[in-house]
Design an enzyme around this catalytic site. Structure first.
Site, PDB file in Angstrom:
ATOM      1  N   HIS A 311     -14.195 -43.370  -2.207  1.00  0.00           N
ATOM      2  CA  HIS A 311     -13.436 -43.824  -1.051  1.00  0.00           C
ATOM      3  C   HIS A 311     -14.397 -44.018   0.116  1.00  0.00           C
ATOM      4  O   HIS A 311     -15.229 -43.160   0.390  1.00  0.00           O
ATOM      5  CB  HIS A 311     -12.379 -42.789  -0.647  1.00  0.00           C
ATOM      6  CG  HIS A 311     -11.283 -42.635  -1.640  1.00  0.00           C
ATOM      7  ND1 HIS A 311     -10.708 -41.407  -1.935  1.00  0.00           N
ATOM      8  CD2 HIS A 311     -10.648 -43.532  -2.436  1.00  0.00           C
ATOM      9  CE1 HIS A 311      -9.761 -41.580  -2.855  1.00  0.00           C
ATOM     10  NE2 HIS A 311      -9.713 -42.857  -3.164  1.00  0.00           N
ATOM     11  N   LEU A 484     -16.754 -39.133   0.556  1.00  0.00           N
ATOM     12  CA  LEU A 484     -17.329 -38.085  -0.304  1.00  0.00           C
ATOM     13  C   LEU A 484     -16.458 -37.803  -1.526  1.00  0.00           C
ATOM     14  O   LEU A 484     -16.230 -36.652  -1.884  1.00  0.00           O
ATOM     15  CB  LEU A 484     -17.577 -36.801   0.503  1.00  0.00           C
ATOM     16  CG  LEU A 484     -18.511 -36.981   1.702  1.00  0.00           C
ATOM     17  CD1 LEU A 484     -18.545 -35.710   2.552  1.00  0.00           C
ATOM     18  CD2 LEU A 484     -19.913 -37.339   1.247  1.00  0.00           C
ATOM     19  N   HIS A 485     -16.008 -38.876  -2.178  1.00  0.00           N
ATOM     20  CA  HIS A 485     -15.177 -38.727  -3.367  1.00  0.00           C
ATOM     21  C   HIS A 485     -15.737 -39.497  -4.567  1.00  0.00           C
ATOM     22  O   HIS A 485     -15.003 -40.240  -5.235  1.00  0.00           O
ATOM     23  CB  HIS A 485     -13.749 -39.202  -3.075  1.00  0.00           C
ATOM     24  CG  HIS A 485     -13.100 -38.512  -1.915  1.00  0.00           C
ATOM     25  ND1 HIS A 485     -12.113 -39.099  -1.162  1.00  0.00           N
ATOM     26  CD2 HIS A 485     -13.309 -37.278  -1.389  1.00  0.00           C
ATOM     27  CE1 HIS A 485     -11.734 -38.253  -0.211  1.00  0.00           C
ATOM     28  NE2 HIS A 485     -12.448 -37.142  -0.325  1.00  0.00           N
ATOM     29  N   PRO A 486     -17.034 -39.353  -4.896  1.00  0.00           N
ATOM     30  CA  PRO A 486     -17.569 -40.052  -6.075  1.00  0.00           C
ATOM     31  C   PRO A 486     -16.896 -39.535  -7.341  1.00  0.00           C
ATOM     32  O   PRO A 486     -16.612 -38.339  -7.469  1.00  0.00           O
ATOM     33  CB  PRO A 486     -19.055 -39.720  -6.039  1.00  0.00           C
ATOM     34  CG  PRO A 486     -19.132 -38.406  -5.318  1.00  0.00           C
ATOM     35  CD  PRO A 486     -18.038 -38.471  -4.285  1.00  0.00           C
TER      36      PRO A 486
END
Length: 583
Positions: A311, A484-486
């Site tokens: 995201h 910070l949503h890999p």
């Protein structure tokens, strides 16, 4: 929460046993769940290898919620990754913080707990072989892990290890935000993690008694004295050991020395960046790529490192006419009081993550469920602590939630100390660009409603000079950051591009090797991904242990579109939501 005895801190630095039944690579969010659940069987020896250090109980940068900006970018806590120059983002490298400490990113994240929409899991289940990952099958595992202080019900758990408190959102700017959302035509909801996600509400957060409750503190520390559980920190796993195509252990480095440990099974819980990188370093991945690096190929699994999702977000910031923001409390001159209030009383600004409320909306009528998420803050500030305004301000974090952009992660060499190459391809698709323009227009519509009139002293960022579609996209290219949503780099599925068997979490083409973390997700969910990762780990623990899975729960959920192709929801079984967020 019980403090970790000093003897256990020292024990995490000892060499690991030479042989265990199960080695878990990564003591982050998923690894802590698996360590707890799988070591509950005293006949199963479990080893956790964490490349970072212990999360010492005396460390305020971990345990004080408001200290979260200070760990990001600090090599004592953060892997400090960055992308390759992003081709659709003015060739900017996007910084990616990931937790390098026991508890992983749950020890440095924003403590926001969002399950995602039930239709996220219907989307998972729509892929071949994924039927057991629909919402009905995931809901009991969400409930098992939760202790929701707002109250257990048909959707929420009340006795799990993960204590969830609801943000108070008492600052008057939150009141204006919720009122403005309604004025713009959006509803309030009682609980974005319950029956109805769509709408605005106070948010759940992983804070308990004024302290961050990481996965390590919720799951790992309470069971660290189990004789069959071994936890080692500062232990970087460099390679999975194979005999033929069977994983038989791992090689790791600790305090300058190289060690090996044999294991009946290896489970990677190193996250969406490190798990696919370790697979590739060990010979599992795209055969052509690995051969080109001089790595012996164990299994040609071309999906490893593909389908990278994330995201992206921006901050829309306004100056405030009235002195109501929390900015004065975060000034250097105010920090001694902030620290004392937190240290001695566990209260005040030190005890909050600031992300106390927000919402989920649809930016267009083509989507089946919310594709935008808002986080509202009663201050104008960036993650690094910088502020564009000297006085008072406020902001929303906004971005599309299920972009169709896909990226790639690949190791650069056979050296385990080299960081992998990552390209996310943000803004690379028509859908992504269209939804970004919609996102900014929806956010501005809310922030300029009459409820904000007493506060609105003008838009700071992006500012009135950014108005057309192309101006908006240019600003996003220049200013956006990762949320910070890999995820999704070793995804579940049964097609040729998948990596994991969704019934067992085993890696296709090899034996004795599983992956359980954000890389396992087939699609990113429409919110912060910590809660889905924890659910995934809870469910995977039963799959690994051979337990009978929890029976599915047939709980309804809200959809604006009856007869949705994903699920035809029943009518709302509860009374209409309040017109104000519950206290």
């Amino acid at each position: 929460m019980k403090a970790l005895p000093q003897k256990l801190v020292g024990r995490t630095l000892l060499p690991a046993p030479d042989r265990v039944d199960l080695v878990i690579v990564g003591g982050g969010s998923a690894g802590c769940v698996l360590a707890n659940r799988l070591s509950a069987d005293p006949g199963t020896s479990v080893l956790v290898l964490e490349a970072g250090r212990a999360d010492l109980i005396i460390d305020p940068l971990i345990h004080m919620p408001a200290a979260l900006p200070f760990s990001i970018g600090n090599p004592l806590y953060d892997w400090k990754y960055e992308s390759e120059p992003e081709p659709f983002m003015n060739n900017r490298r996007i910084y990616h913080a990931r937790g390098k400490v026991l508890g992983g990113s749950s020890s440095i994240n924003g403590m926001i707990f969002q399950r995602g929409n039930p239709m996220d899991y219907q989307r998972w289940a729509a892929d071949p072989g994924m039927a057991s990952w629909d919402y009905a099958h995931c809901l009991p595992y969400f409930k098992r892990m939760e202790n929701c202080l707002a109250g257990a019900d048909r959707w929420r758990g009340g006795s799990g290890p993960l204590v969830l408190e609801r943000g108070p959102a008492t600052n008057p700017l939150f009141g204006a935000f919720f009122e403005a959302a309604q004025q713009a035509g959006y509803p309030l909801t009682d609980d974005v993690n319950g029956y109805r996600q769509e709408g605005f509400a106070r948010f759940d957060r992983t804070i308990s008694n004024g302290r961050r409750l990481s996965a390590a503190r919720a799951y790992l520390h309470p069971v660290m004295d189990r004789p069959n559980l071994h936890v080692r920190t500062l232990a970087l796993t460099t390679r999975i050991l194979f005999e033929g195509t069977r994983a038989v252990g791992v090689e790791y480095e600790q305090l300058g020395r190289r060690h090996t440990v044999r294991a009946g099974e290896v489970v990677l819980c190193s996250g969406a960046i490190n798990s696919p990188a370790l697979l590739q370093l060990s010979g599992v991945g795209n055969a052509e790529h690995l051969s080109g690096l001089g790595i012996d190929v164990v299994a040609d699994v071309p999906g490893v490192g593909e389908h990278l999702q994330d995201h992206l977000e921006v901050y829309i910031q306004y100056a405030s006419r009235l002195p109501v923001s929390i900015a004065p409390g975060l000034k250097w001159s105010a920090r001694p009081k902030l620290a004392a209030d937190w240290l001695f009383f566990r209260r005040g600004l030190g005890a909050t993550n600031h992300f106390e409320g927000g919402g989920f909306v649809r930016s267009n009528e083509d989507v089946d469920y919310p594709n935008l998420m808002f986080h509202f803050l009663p201050i104008a500030i960036r993650y690094d602590g910088t502020s564009p305004v000297k006085g008072h301000g406020y902001q929303v974090h906004i971005g599309p939630m299920y972009s169709d952009a896909r990226g790639t992660l690949r190791i650069r060499s056979a050296n385990p100390h080299d960081k992998p190459s990552m390209t996310f391809n943000y803004l690379s698709t028509d859908q992504d660009r269209r939804e970004w323009v919609e996102a900014i227009r929806v956010a501005r519509d809310i922030l300029t409603q009459p409820a904000f009139e007493p506060f609105n002293a003008g838009e700071i960022s992006p500012g009135p000079g950014v108005e057309t579609d192309e101006e908006i996209l240019d600003w996003v290219r220049h200013d956006a950051e990762t949320a910070l949503h890999p995820s999704c780099t070793a995804r579940m599925g049964v097609d040729g591009e998948s990596v994991l068997d969704p019934l067992t979490m085993r890696v296709h083409g090899v034996e004795g090797l599983r992956v359980v973390d954000a890389s396992s997700m087939p699609y990113v969910t429409n919110g912060n991904i910590y809660a889905p990762v924890m659910m995934l780990a809870e469910k995977s623990a039963d799959l690994i242990a051979g337990n009978t899975p929890l029976p599915p729960l047939d709980a309804p959920w809200f959809s604006h579109r009856a007869g949705s192709p994903l699920y035809p929801p029943p009518a709302d079984p509860r009374p209409a939501p309040r017109t104000e967020p519950s206290p």
